[in-house]
Design a protein around this motif. Structure first.
Motif: not given
Lengths: 212, 334
Positions: B179-188
């Motif tokens: 879907i053309g995105v690249s992200y992280a929801s959180a840094f753990i």
């Protein structure tokens, strides 16, 4: 021997007992009679160390009870006074024998005379019965046996025959008479004049005053 | 003491009734606590199964990982966590909601079983198999992107009452690229603004749900405590005339107090054991989709109730010193 000298008992402004003086000797059975509200039960409770007099002196076997603490009064009640109430007032979950043993245990008695006493009162076959399974007369006899189990010097009975028919009532009175004959001091309240022939002396209370 | 035991033995019906009422009130507390704790666990068990960790989220995500989008590199000592709600479609066309969680293969924050996952493979909570009609070995499809994932095993974990689907970071990236995105929801990791508790409390619906249960539990404990203390107070008061007679005969107050204390403690302890046993039975017969957990908090509430019962029963004992045998003997003051 019990000696009451000028005993007065007041509840607030109301004077229940006024200047009562009375002596009852060991071996005697004394009756208190009088109309309801005349102060009979209050007098019995003062003698039984359940209530304190407002003024006056009360001695048991020469010992003045006026200065006794609550704990000393309890011990004296346990050791020297046997109570018989209008109702048997037995502990509902204890058998006839246990009712007696409860008092004995409190008194530190090692050898129980409960069974012997129940037998003496015609209750040998009822020793293991709970109060609910006994007749009214039997319950009252257990109550008397309980009052006597510690061999008290003074027996106080507040209308012990009121809840019994004449035959059972007479039988109870005869038991008390025989206790008096063994040297005990029996003081009782009764409304039944047919029982007075068993008593050595009768006192009449009216409006808190004593008349012999 | 002997007097207390004798009455317990000979007045079974009376004490069973007292114990029965106490047991039922305690059971109610276990039930409400069990349901509240069950729902609380169900709402964020994916976090509760993790080792202690801290989270860094996007500033306006308010602690909810599924609302957070981070495009920076993970700071030192942390790793990227992916989390997103999805609608999955199983082979037979059944649609079911799930929460996707992704971490690098072998991450200490992921389930141990996730270390063996390969690209395109996922582990799911067993509830997804039950609700979605899928089984291990099947493929499930993200309804929106049509991306397929193969279920290779199960691992427990739920988020916002939805089953969790664990995948590797590699699979997550692949999926996001469609879907053309690249992200992280959180840094753990070991540092971050939010604790595990913070992120659990930020799970959608968690706080509202728990607040409601907390209120129910609070009122139940308050009402139960009042009810039990009043009940035990009355049962003791009922015995005062009898105690008055014993006092007239010359029995010590202490002896009567001990008998009463023994009875109250015995009834309360028996009720506690029975109610807990009943709660355990209920836990086992409740359908699997009703989350129910018996946790330490329940013991605290049950303890409060039992303490109030004790206070209620023993409070009138101070009256014992003042009981006038004269007041309970027939024909008094006559």
């Amino acid at each position: 021997m019990i000696e009451l000298t000028d005993i007065t008992k007041r509840y607030g402004e109301t004077e229940i007992l006024s200047g009562i003086s009375l002596t009852a000797k060991a071996g005697e059975m004394t009756a208190l009679v009088g109309p309801s509200g005349s102060g009979k039960s209050t007098l019995l409770q003062v003698i039984g160390l359940l209530q304190r007099q407002t003024s006056g002196s009360f001695r048991i076997d020469g010992r003045d009870t006026g200065d006794l603490s609550e704990e000393e009064r309890r011990k004296l009640r346990l050791a020297s006074i046997g109570f018989i109430f209008q109702e048997a007032h037995l502990v509902p979950f204890l058998t006839a024998k246990e009712q007696l043993m409860l008092v004995e245990r409190e008194h530190g008695v090692r050898e129980s005379r409960a069974e012997r006493l129940l037998e003496q009162f015609g209750l040998a076959g009822r020793a293991d019965h709970l109060p609910a399974t006994l007749s009214g007369g039997q319950r009252q006899r257990v109550a008397i046996a309980r009052a006597l189990v510690n061999e008290p010097r003074l027996i106080l009975a507040d209308e012990p025959t009121a809840s019994l028919d004449y035959a059972n009532g007479r039988s109870v009175m005869e038991m008390l008479r025989s206790e008096a004959d063994t040297g005990k001091n029996v003081l009782l309240i009764t409304h039944d004049e047919r029982m007075l022939d068993l008593c050595d002396s009768v006192f009449r209370l009216e409006d808190g005053r004593l008349r012999k | 003491m002997r007097l207390g035991w004798l009455e317990l033995r000979r007045s079974k019906k009376r004490f069973m009734m007292i114990g029965g009422v106490t047991t039922l009130i305690l059971l109610l507390v276990w039930m409400i606590s069990g349901l509240a704790d069950g729902l609380a666990y169900d709402n964020g068990s994916v976090y509760r199964l993790m080792p202690d960790a801290r989270f860094t989220l996007e500033a306006d995500a308010k602690g909810d990982v599924t609302r957070s989008f981070l495009t920076d590199d993970a700071p030192a000592g942390t790793e990227k966590l992916g989390a997103q709600m999805v609608t999955l479609e199983t082979r037979d066309g059944t649609k079911t909601d799930a929460a996707v969680f992704a971490l690098a293969g072998g991450s200490r924050y992921a389930p141990k079983e996730a270390a063996r996952l390969r690209k395109g493979e996922v582990l799911v909570d067993t509830s997804l198999l039950a609700e979605g009609g899928a089984k291990v070995g099947d493929a499930v499809t993200d309804f929106r992107t049509k991306q397929e994932f193969r279920i290779t095993g199960t691992t427990p974990g739920r988020y916002s009452h939805a089953p969790v689907l664990w995948m590797t970071w590699e699979t997550w990236q692949d999926w996001q690229e469609t879907i053309g995105v690249s992200y992280a929801s959180a840094f753990i990791g070991e540092s971050g603004k939010y604790s595990l508790r913070d992120v659990i409390e930020s799970v959608p619906g968690y706080s509202a749900e728990q607040s409601s249960f907390q209120m129910m539990r609070l009122f139940l404990v308050l009402i139960g405590a009042l009810l039990l203390s009043a009940f035990f107070y009355l049962t003791t008061m009922e015995k005062l005339p009898q105690l008055g007679i014993l006092k007239a005969i010359g029995l010590q107050n202490r002896r009567m107090g001990e008998a009463l204390l023994l009875q109250v403690v015995f009834v309360a302890a028996a009720a506690a054991v029975c109610s807990f046993a009943l709660a355990l039975v209920l836990k086992n017969i409740l359908p699997a989709d009703i989350p129910f957990r018996l946790e330490a908090g329940g013991f605290l509430y049950a303890g409060i109730l039992l303490a109030s019962a004790l206070i209620g029963a023993l409070f009138p004992l101070r009256l014992l010193g003042r009981v006038e045998p004269a007041d309970v003997i027939g024909g008094v003051r006559g």
